[in-house]
Design an enzyme around this catalytic site. Structure first.
Site, PDB file in Angstrom:
ATOM      1  N   HIS A 187      29.203  31.122 -22.346  1.00  0.00           N
ATOM      2  CA  HIS A 187      27.955  31.880 -22.466  1.00  0.00           C
ATOM      3  C   HIS A 187      26.986  31.576 -21.311  1.00  0.00           C
ATOM      4  O   HIS A 187      27.321  30.840 -20.398  1.00  0.00           O
ATOM      5  CB  HIS A 187      27.329  31.610 -23.834  1.00  0.00           C
ATOM      6  CG  HIS A 187      28.131  32.231 -24.956  1.00  0.00           C
ATOM      7  ND1 HIS A 187      27.561  32.960 -25.976  1.00  0.00           N
ATOM      8  CD2 HIS A 187      29.463  32.249 -25.198  1.00  0.00           C
ATOM      9  CE1 HIS A 187      28.516  33.388 -26.792  1.00  0.00           C
ATOM     10  NE2 HIS A 187      29.663  32.969 -26.354  1.00  0.00           N
ATOM     11  N   ASN A 246      26.583  20.370 -43.124  1.00  0.00           N
ATOM     12  CA  ASN A 246      26.333  19.536 -41.955  1.00  0.00           C
ATOM     13  C   ASN A 246      26.788  20.326 -40.734  1.00  0.00           C
ATOM     14  O   ASN A 246      27.984  20.359 -40.421  1.00  0.00           O
ATOM     15  CB  ASN A 246      27.062  18.197 -42.051  1.00  0.00           C
ATOM     16  CG  ASN A 246      26.848  17.379 -40.773  1.00  0.00           C
ATOM     17  OD1 ASN A 246      26.170  17.833 -39.842  1.00  0.00           O
ATOM     18  ND2 ASN A 246      27.413  16.195 -40.720  1.00  0.00           N
TER      19      ASN A 246
HETATM   20  C1  LIG Z   1      27.476  38.266 -31.230  1.00  0.00           C
HETATM   21  C2  LIG Z   1      27.967  36.870 -31.487  1.00  0.00           C
HETATM   22  N1  LIG Z   1      27.531  36.210 -32.571  1.00  0.00           N
HETATM   23  C3  LIG Z   1      27.924  34.958 -32.834  1.00  0.00           C
HETATM   24  C4  LIG Z   1      28.798  34.291 -32.011  1.00  0.00           C
HETATM   25  C5  LIG Z   1      29.223  32.913 -32.360  1.00  0.00           C
HETATM   26  O1  LIG Z   1      28.835  31.962 -31.435  1.00  0.00           O
HETATM   27  P1  LIG Z   1      29.649  30.590 -31.327  1.00  0.00           P
HETATM   28  O2  LIG Z   1      30.885  30.879 -30.546  1.00  0.00           O
HETATM   29  O3  LIG Z   1      28.717  29.670 -30.618  1.00  0.00           O
HETATM   30  O4  LIG Z   1      29.958  30.142 -32.703  1.00  0.00           O
HETATM   31  C6  LIG Z   1      29.306  34.923 -30.880  1.00  0.00           C
HETATM   32  C7  LIG Z   1      30.248  34.214 -30.021  1.00  0.00           C
HETATM   33  O5  LIG Z   1      30.511  34.505 -28.905  1.00  0.00           O
HETATM   34  C8  LIG Z   1      28.887  36.250 -30.608  1.00  0.00           C
HETATM   35  O6  LIG Z   1      29.378  36.909 -29.548  1.00  0.00           O
END
Ligand SMILES: Cc1ncc(COP(=O)(O)O)c(C=O)c1O
Length: 385
Positions: A187, A246
């Protein structure tokens, strides 16, 4: 040449930050996480930021907090308007809290929810709209905010893909009552794994801090009204007030986050320069539908949909990309109702989802990185040609 989907954006500063934490001997959530939360809230002009171990956890904590707030909590059977394309964990907490999803199609060019269909998606049970800006490109967050205000609905902004984007001068991830971000590896900033919930609502802040950390009251300020404080510190230290989880982040993630956040604007500027080249290379080619920028995108990646009006063989295109070592993947999580997990959901479709289906079956994305991609993008253009 290999054109990768993602790469590290860390420099010496992040490595030094990790080493400081390792030397300190304090590994789990503490001072570094607190500093990152403060810096993050201040960067986005918001009152509260709560860090979690992932963006998915931030979504889970957000939905949980809305289900435990004092006035008009979300309740089982309530409906949430959602876009047909997002990541799976945008949707999963809604299912886990007994909510019904109403899927709305996306626009083929922006890949965001087609807000002209919002009114039609509304029912007497609608309580919330889930706003998702896909791959850095701001959704019509202003329209959704106005719609929610007019109908007394909650706006939840899952901004996990669009840190650093803005609409009308306002950062994405600040339009919602609850807003979430991801700091996962690929990201805009990376803390390895990580996420944040951002809000201006003090009650949500308190609920989220308790839910993140076993459901206990220990992280709450002295004047918090959640439950009743115990006079005896023995009992106060282990006072569980909510059915929480948690999902705490590590101190290392907080320390790296502080360093990465300082670089965010510069990294977005490079991503946007890469995007300018991508758009120039592909915008006039009717075979490919590329993402149309709405507002100021932070360009997570570059999407390409093989135009259904042109007889292109998808398998052939993908084979060519593979042969040329160009990594690619599905657009976000694709059209969610196409996935097997949907059988566990209470849902319906607010109209057709043709565009999301086209993006699912004929779309893919290649990576953007915070470094110059002239060689990679030229290679991509040549291979697709
Ligand atoms: C739109 C969206 N929401 C939630 C997430 C979840 O994030 P994470 O991978 O940090 O759990 C992502 C992951 O890329 C996403 O693209």
């Amino acid at each position: 040449m290999t054109y990768e989907l993602s790469s590290t954006s860390w420099g010496e500063e992040e490595i030094a930050a990790l080493q400081r934490v390792i030397r300190s001997g304090r590994f789990t959530m503490g001072e570094q996480v607190r500093l990152f939360e403060e810096a993050f809230a201040s960067k986005f002009g918001m009152k509260h930021a709560i860090m979690t171990n992932s963006g998915s956890s931030a979504n889970l904590v957000g939905v949980a907090a809305l289900s435990y707030r004092a006035a008009r909590p979300l309740q089982r059977g309530d409906e949430v308007v959602v876009p047909a394309i997002s990541w799976a964990t945008t949707f999963h907490p809604l299912q886990q809290y007994g909510l019904k999803l109403r899927f709305v199609d996306v626009e083929l060019e922006t890949l965001n929810m087609d807000v002209s269909r919002l009114e039609a998606a509304l029912t007497p049970r609608t309580r919330m709209v889930m706003a998702v800006s896909i791959l850095g490109n701001p959704a019509a967050l202003d329209v959704m905010r106005e719609f929610c205000d007019r109908h007394g609905l909650i706006l939840f902004e899952d901004n996990c893909e669009s840190m650093g984007a803005s609409l009308g001068g306002r950062p994405c991830g600040t339009f919602g009552d609850v807003n979430t971000f991801s700091t996962f590896y690929s990201h805009h900033i990376s803390t390895m794994e990580g996420g944040l919930l951002v809000t201006n609502d003090r009650e949500i802040d308190h609920l989220a801090r308790a839910i993140r950390n076993h459901g206990w009251a220990r992280d709450l300020p002295a004047d918090c009204t959640l439950g009743t404080r115990h006079d005896d510190p023995f009992f106060e230290a282990y006072r569980f007030v909510l059915p929480g989880y948690n999902v705490r982040p590590l101190e290392m993630a907080g320390a790296v986050g502080v360093e990465q956040l300082k670089k965010l604007d510069a990294m977005i500027a490079i991503r946007r320069a890469n995007a300018a080249l991508f758009v120039k290379l592909f915008k006039d080619d009717p075979r490919f539908i590329i993402q149309r920028e709405h507002g100021v995108s932070s360009w997570f990646s570059f999407t390409i949909i093989l135009n259904p009006a042109v007889p292109l063989d998808r398998a052939q295109v993908m084979a060519a990309l593979r042969n040329a070592n160009i990594e690619f993947r599905m657009i976000t999580g694709g059209c969610f109702p196409q996935h097997e997990a949907i059988k566990y959901f209470d849902y319906d479709l607010a109209g057709g989802i043709e565009n999301a289906t086209i993006a699912h079956t004929r779309g893919f994305f290649v990576g953007n990185h915070p470094r110059d991609l002239t060689a990679e993008l030229t290679h991509l253009r040549r291979v697709l040609e």
